[in-house]
Design an enzyme around this catalytic site. Structure first.
Site, PDB file in Angstrom:
ATOM      1  N   GLU A 208       7.420   1.917  -0.854  1.00  0.00           N
ATOM      2  CA  GLU A 208       6.951   2.231  -2.202  1.00  0.00           C
ATOM      3  C   GLU A 208       6.873   1.024  -3.135  1.00  0.00           C
ATOM      4  OE1 GLU A 208       9.813   3.048  -0.710  1.00  0.00           O
ATOM      5  OE2 GLU A 208      11.495   3.174  -2.121  1.00  0.00           O
ATOM      6  N   ASN A 209       6.390  -0.104  -2.675  1.00  0.00           N
ATOM      7  CA  ASN A 209       6.291  -1.266  -3.553  1.00  0.00           C
ATOM      8  C   ASN A 209       5.470  -0.895  -4.788  1.00  0.00           C
ATOM      9  OD1 ASN A 209       6.082  -2.979  -0.478  1.00  0.00           O
ATOM     10  ND2 ASN A 209       7.844  -2.991  -1.807  1.00  0.00           N
TER      11      ASN A 209
ATOM     12  N   GLY B 145       6.893   3.814   7.930  1.00  0.00           N
ATOM     13  CA  GLY B 145       5.713   4.619   7.638  1.00  0.00           C
ATOM     14  C   GLY B 145       5.091   4.114   6.348  1.00  0.00           C
ATOM     15  N   GLY B 146       5.935   4.044   5.330  1.00  0.00           N
ATOM     16  CA  GLY B 146       5.451   3.563   4.054  1.00  0.00           C
ATOM     17  C   GLY B 146       6.570   2.899   3.282  1.00  0.00           C
TER      18      GLY B 146
ATOM     19  N   GLN C 150      13.321  -4.073   1.152  1.00  0.00           N
ATOM     20  CA  GLN C 150      14.357  -3.045   1.215  1.00  0.00           C
ATOM     21  C   GLN C 150      15.013  -3.076   2.597  1.00  0.00           C
ATOM     22  OE1 GLN C 150      13.075   1.051   0.698  1.00  0.00           O
ATOM     23  NE2 GLN C 150      15.010   1.656  -0.182  1.00  0.00           N
TER      24      GLN C 150
ATOM     25  N   ASP D 238      20.982  -1.032   6.467  1.00  0.00           N
ATOM     26  CA  ASP D 238      19.990  -0.569   7.440  1.00  0.00           C
ATOM     27  C   ASP D 238      20.616   0.389   8.459  1.00  0.00           C
ATOM     28  OD1 ASP D 238      17.880  -1.911   6.331  1.00  0.00           O
ATOM     29  OD2 ASP D 238      17.919  -3.600   7.727  1.00  0.00           O
TER      30      ASP D 238
ATOM     31  N   TYR E 206      17.687  11.700   2.973  1.00  0.00           N
ATOM     32  CA  TYR E 206      16.373  12.313   2.782  1.00  0.00           C
ATOM     33  C   TYR E 206      16.469  13.843   2.772  1.00  0.00           C
ATOM     34  CZ  TYR E 206      14.109   7.839   3.958  1.00  0.00           C
ATOM     35  OH  TYR E 206      13.678   6.539   3.943  1.00  0.00           O
TER      36      TYR E 206
ATOM     37  N   GLN F  24       9.078  -7.315   3.609  1.00  0.00           N
ATOM     38  CA  GLN F  24       9.699  -5.991   3.507  1.00  0.00           C
ATOM     39  C   GLN F  24      11.102  -6.256   2.991  1.00  0.00           C
ATOM     40  OE1 GLN F  24       9.127  -2.656   3.757  1.00  0.00           O
ATOM     41  NE2 GLN F  24      11.301  -2.419   3.355  1.00  0.00           N
TER      42      GLN F  24
ATOM     43  N   ARG G 297       6.098   0.704  14.380  1.00  0.00           N
ATOM     44  CA  ARG G 297       6.776   1.561  13.399  1.00  0.00           C
ATOM     45  C   ARG G 297       8.028   2.132  14.052  1.00  0.00           C
ATOM     46  NH1 ARG G 297       4.200   7.043  10.792  1.00  0.00           N
ATOM     47  NH2 ARG G 297       6.059   7.678   9.624  1.00  0.00           N
TER      48      ARG G 297
ATOM     49  N   GLU H  56      15.845   8.764  -2.044  1.00  0.00           N
ATOM     50  CA  GLU H  56      15.093   9.447  -0.981  1.00  0.00           C
ATOM     51  C   GLU H  56      15.170  10.975  -1.057  1.00  0.00           C
ATOM     52  OE1 GLU H  56      12.912   7.941   0.592  1.00  0.00           O
ATOM     53  OE2 GLU H  56      13.525   5.835   0.359  1.00  0.00           O
TER      54      GLU H  56
ATOM     55  N   LYS I 137      10.272   4.384  13.509  1.00  0.00           N
ATOM     56  CA  LYS I 137      10.478   5.810  13.727  1.00  0.00           C
ATOM     57  C   LYS I 137       9.683   6.330  14.936  1.00  0.00           C
ATOM     58  CE  LYS I 137       8.892   9.765  11.591  1.00  0.00           C
ATOM     59  NZ  LYS I 137       8.214  10.409  10.478  1.00  0.00           N
TER      60      LYS I 137
ATOM     61  N   HIS J   5       7.906   8.101  -5.232  1.00  0.00           N
ATOM     62  CA  HIS J   5       8.889   7.053  -5.545  1.00  0.00           C
ATOM     63  C   HIS J   5       8.569   6.343  -6.867  1.00  0.00           C
ATOM     64  CE1 HIS J   5      11.798   6.806  -2.314  1.00  0.00           C
ATOM     65  NE2 HIS J   5      10.897   6.685  -1.373  1.00  0.00           N
TER      66      HIS J   5
ATOM     67  N   HIS K   8       4.804  11.026  -0.628  1.00  0.00           N
ATOM     68  CA  HIS K   8       6.176  10.506  -0.644  1.00  0.00           C
ATOM     69  C   HIS K   8       6.253   9.164  -1.374  1.00  0.00           C
ATOM     70  CE1 HIS K   8      10.263   9.942   1.116  1.00  0.00           C
ATOM     71  NE2 HIS K   8       9.937   8.665   0.983  1.00  0.00           N
ATOM     72  N   GLU K   9       5.426   8.229  -0.965  1.00  0.00           N
ATOM     73  CA  GLU K   9       5.517   6.889  -1.575  1.00  0.00           C
ATOM     74  C   GLU K   9       5.097   6.933  -3.041  1.00  0.00           C
ATOM     75  OE1 GLU K   9       7.280   5.170   0.167  1.00  0.00           O
ATOM     76  OE2 GLU K   9       6.914   6.004   2.160  1.00  0.00           O
TER      77      GLU K   9
HETATM   78  N1  BES Z   1      11.710   3.424   1.058  1.00  0.00           N
HETATM   79  C1  BES Z   1      11.437   4.041   2.300  1.00  0.00           C
HETATM   80  C2  BES Z   1      11.385   3.062   3.448  1.00  0.00           C
HETATM   81  C3  BES Z   1      12.657   2.278   3.666  1.00  0.00           C
HETATM   82  C4  BES Z   1      13.887   2.879   3.561  1.00  0.00           C
HETATM   83  C5  BES Z   1      12.581   0.950   3.988  1.00  0.00           C
HETATM   84  C6  BES Z   1      15.035   2.126   3.755  1.00  0.00           C
HETATM   85  C7  BES Z   1      13.725   0.209   4.182  1.00  0.00           C
HETATM   86  C8  BES Z   1      14.958   0.798   4.060  1.00  0.00           C
HETATM   87  C9  BES Z   1      10.141   4.827   2.278  1.00  0.00           C
HETATM   88  O1  BES Z   1       9.886   5.452   1.073  1.00  0.00           O
HETATM   89  C10 BES Z   1      10.252   5.913   3.309  1.00  0.00           C
HETATM   90  O2  BES Z   1      11.110   6.732   3.182  1.00  0.00           O
HETATM   91  N2  BES Z   1       9.370   5.888   4.298  1.00  0.00           N
HETATM   92  C11 BES Z   1       9.325   6.864   5.370  1.00  0.00           C
HETATM   93  C12 BES Z   1       8.169   7.794   5.197  1.00  0.00           C
HETATM   94  C13 BES Z   1       8.428   9.043   4.462  1.00  0.00           C
HETATM   95  C14 BES Z   1       7.210   9.940   4.506  1.00  0.00           C
HETATM   96  C15 BES Z   1       9.668   9.786   4.857  1.00  0.00           C
HETATM   97  C16 BES Z   1       9.096   6.129   6.661  1.00  0.00           C
HETATM   98  O3  BES Z   1       8.789   4.951   6.629  1.00  0.00           O
HETATM   99  O4  BES Z   1       9.198   6.752   7.721  1.00  0.00           O
HETATM  100 ZN    ZN Z   2      11.162   7.088   0.700  1.00  0.00          ZN
END
Ligand code: BES
Ligand code: ZN
Length: 628
Positions: free
Chosen positions: A298-299, A295-296, A168, A400, A408, A166, A582, A345, A584, A326, A322-323
């Site tokens: 976007e690789n 959650g996801g 990012q 981070d 977002y 991972q 996860r 975002e 979140k 991206h 969402h992904e």
């Molecule tokens: N690119 C992000 C995930 C991310 C952001 C990883 C910052 C590391 C640092 C990804 O596109 C994202 O926003 N994922 C969300 C899901 C989305 C539906 C809002 C997540 O993982 O909750």
């Molecule tokens: Zn995102």
């Protein structure tokens, strides 16, 4: 020897550029001005820039390392430059060599600087004249912040180990020595050796038909920023959905995942119609084990996703929208630095909403927006002023830590304001032009504002002022022209909650028959803060929340259970926190637990069991909650 072709040439051929927008050879020049410098990289792309990587690794599950070589194709941007500066974190570097376009490798002097707790360790390589390639022989550390190594128990199949990266925001440097800035784009090829029977996949062209013979090769010939370089290795099976979409997952999950993500092609068709061609050839998804901290992710060509979205009823697939989005906002047009993260975002949430509206209907999109409205309100209450600003100041901080819901959700509202002001048709063609114009470039907020001024704001005097563009980008809080997010469906949910709270109806008599997951989540969020023991029992008996299967619904319920000391749910809470990683979904539960001494003790006990299974990113967030 393909990579000996001048990189600019390869790129021009590989990037699918529209005919109206001829691709200059300087396409991959860092676009942003030096004023928008990336404070999270030691790299010196203004002097010597890395254009391409050739990677070669052995994946060692026993030692939990990747070991091998990274060959960097470089270009001198400043004539006088004699040093290449790279980012690293925790890498063991055994040798650095340099060579011309062809010719032999010669040892090169290199120096590792002091370790910074946020940025890692700069690596400086002294370059003799002339040099085109730098080869670094190295191994990663078992504690690499961008890699998670899983034992078989942590997988669905329980037989094989699993690893995934991972990158990012600034974790690519923990597994590849490179200029780890989103303003620097590279192409790459990779050879990956794994234990037999396992499959390696990357954010690149993957061959689903390839033999599982312990060696895999990849190429990504479109220039991408380092945070999009990704690798996963495990017992992975592939299931095609359409001829350009498919799913990789452990064998036990692959069928369910393919069924869940069945609407992916429809989402692609919609997004292409709105915003122009999908430029990355295939779009596949990789379902990871439950410790995946996001959650996801976007690789490119291969979105990484949490298994918690595979709910069985497609209720959480906005995440795929969402992904996928991206692929335009983020992967094609990329934030040049992490302070411009909202360009990734905010645009992506806006696109996600539009895709959801097209594919699942307006009511669903409105519900998601209304749920987010409340999340944003809560976020604005929680954060101090400086973190409420879209173009956030991250100097001296780990990106981070700056990742809040502001980029977002405030970002999405800002774009929705523009949509409402200029009308959908005009705004859609603006966005389409934006993606074409900046395709395969990394841009700053200032670049966006310049483009906006030129294309949308030019035809009215003081439009920038009327729309309060500066307040949106540079000030805390929400400007008073922020669009509203109302959902009729969620208003009905509120009415049902009110019936129960006012004593007009028992739980069992509430009108919930046709509710979707979003309505259930909103129901749980709308309940009074404090509930009596009998009320908790009643809710659980009628609706069965403690044993619900949907990870988001259970998450909301567990928050309520902790808050109200509902012991019946504690064993589910424990299983939840031990199996899911996860961030979140778990962090708010720990936050809620530590509010009472009893809860804190429970949190500590659960964390003791759970921590070894968490990803370093999730573990460090929970460490902070528990004050470790
Ligand atoms: N690119 C992000 C995930 C991310 C952001 C990883 C910052 C590391 C640092 C990804 O596109 C994202 O926003 N994922 C969300 C899901 C989305 C539906 C809002 C997540 O993982 O909750
Ligand atoms: Zn995102």
């Amino acid at each position: 020897m393909g990579w000996l072709v001048p990189v600019a040439l390869v790129l021009t051929m590989a990037c699918d550029q529209p005919a109206s927008d001829p691709t200059p050879a300087s396409l991959v020049e860092p676009f942003s001005s030096r004023l928008d410098r990336d404070v999270h990289s030691y790299g010196n792309p203004d002097e010597v820039v890395v254009r391409h990587l050739d990677l070669d690794w052995d994946v060692n599950f026993d030692q939990r390392t990747l070991s091998g070589t990274a060959v960097l194709l470089i270009e001198r941007v400043a004539d006088s430059a004699d040093t290449l500066r790279l980012d690293t974190r925790g890498l063991s570097i055994s040798r650095v060599e340099v060579a011309g376009d062809a010719g032999a490798w010669l040892p090169a002097p290199f120096r590792l600087g002091d370790k910074d707790p946020i940025l890692g360790t700069p690596l400086e390589v002294t370059l003799p004249e002339p040099v085109a390639r730098v080869r670094i022989v190295y191994a990663t550390s078992p504690e690499a912040s961008g890699v998670q190594w899983l034992t078989p128990v942590q997988t669905a199949g329980k037989v094989h180990p699993f690893m995934f990266t991972q990158s990012q925001a600034i974790h690519a440097r923990s597994w590849i020595p490179l200029q780890d800035s989103p303003g620097v784009r590279v192409t790459y090829r990779a050879t990956v050796r794994t234990p037999r029977a396992l499959r390696a996949v990357m954010s690149a062209a993957n061959d689903a038909e390839t033999l599982l013979d312990g060696e895999f090769t990849f190429e990504m010939l479109q220039p991408i920023p380092s945070y999009l370089i990704a690798l996963a290795v495990g017992d992975l099976e592939f299931r095609a959905m359409t001829d350009r979409t498919g799913v990789y997952a452990e064998p036990a999950l692959v069928e369910a995942a393919a069924a869940e993500f069945d609407d992916t092609e429809a989402m692609m068709v919609t997004t292409e119609r709105l915003y122009g061609p999908y430029r990355w050839d295939r779009y596949d998804l990789l379902v990871l084990p439950p410790s995946f901290p996001f959650g996801g992710m976007e690789n490119p060509r291969l979105t990484f996703a949490t298994p918690t979205v595979v709910a069985g009823d497609k209720s959480l697939v906005a995440l795929v929208a969402h992904e996928l989005a991206h692929s335009w906002s983020g992967n094609l047009v990329t934030n040049a630095t992490w302070r411009d993260f909202w360009l990734n975002e905010g645009f992506t949430v806006y696109l996600e909403r539009r895709i959801v509206e097209e594919v699942f209907g307006r009511a669903r999109a409105e519900m998601e927006a209304a749920l987010d409205r409340d999340v944003l309100t809560a976020e604005l209450t929680r954060l101090d002023d400086r973190d409420q600003i879209l173009r956030v100041d991250l100097v001296g901080r780990d990106p981070d830590d700056g990742f809040t819901q502001i980029p977002y959700l405030k970002g999405e509202l800002f774009l929705r304001l523009l949509e409402e002001w200029f009308g959908r048709d005009r705004f859609d063609s603006f966005l389409r032009g934006y993606f074409d114009h900046f395709a395969f470039r990394s841009i700053s907020t200032n670049d966006f504002v310049a483009y906006l001024n030129q294309h949308l704001l030019a035809d009215g005097t003081d439009l920038a002022q009327v729309l309060q563009i500066d307040a949106w980008l540079e000030q805390p809080g929400l400007p008073d022209n922020a669009p509203h997010s109302d959902s009729d469906a969620l208003a009905c949910v509120e009415a049902q909650v009110a019936r129960w709270v006012n004593g007009d109806a028992a739980v069992g008599r509430l009108d919930t028959d046709s509710w979707t997951t979003q309505e259930w989540i909103y129901f749980l969020k709308s309940l009074p803060e404090s509930l009596a023991a009998e009320q908790m029992v009643e809710l659980d008996e009628v609706f069965g929340f403690t044993r619900a299967g949907n990870a988001e619904v259970v998450h909301q319920w567990l928050l309520i259970a902790i808050r109200n000391g509902y012991e019946t749910a504690y064993s589910r809470l424990e299983t939840y926190l031990v199996t899911i990683g996860r961030r979140k979904l778990i962090k708010p539960l720990y936050d809620e637990l530590v509010r009472t001494p009893d809860g804190r003790a429970r949190a500590e006990a659960i964390y003791q069991m759970a921590r070894p299974g968490y990803h370093p990113i999730a573990a460090s967030s929970i460490d902070e909650v528990l004050g470790r």
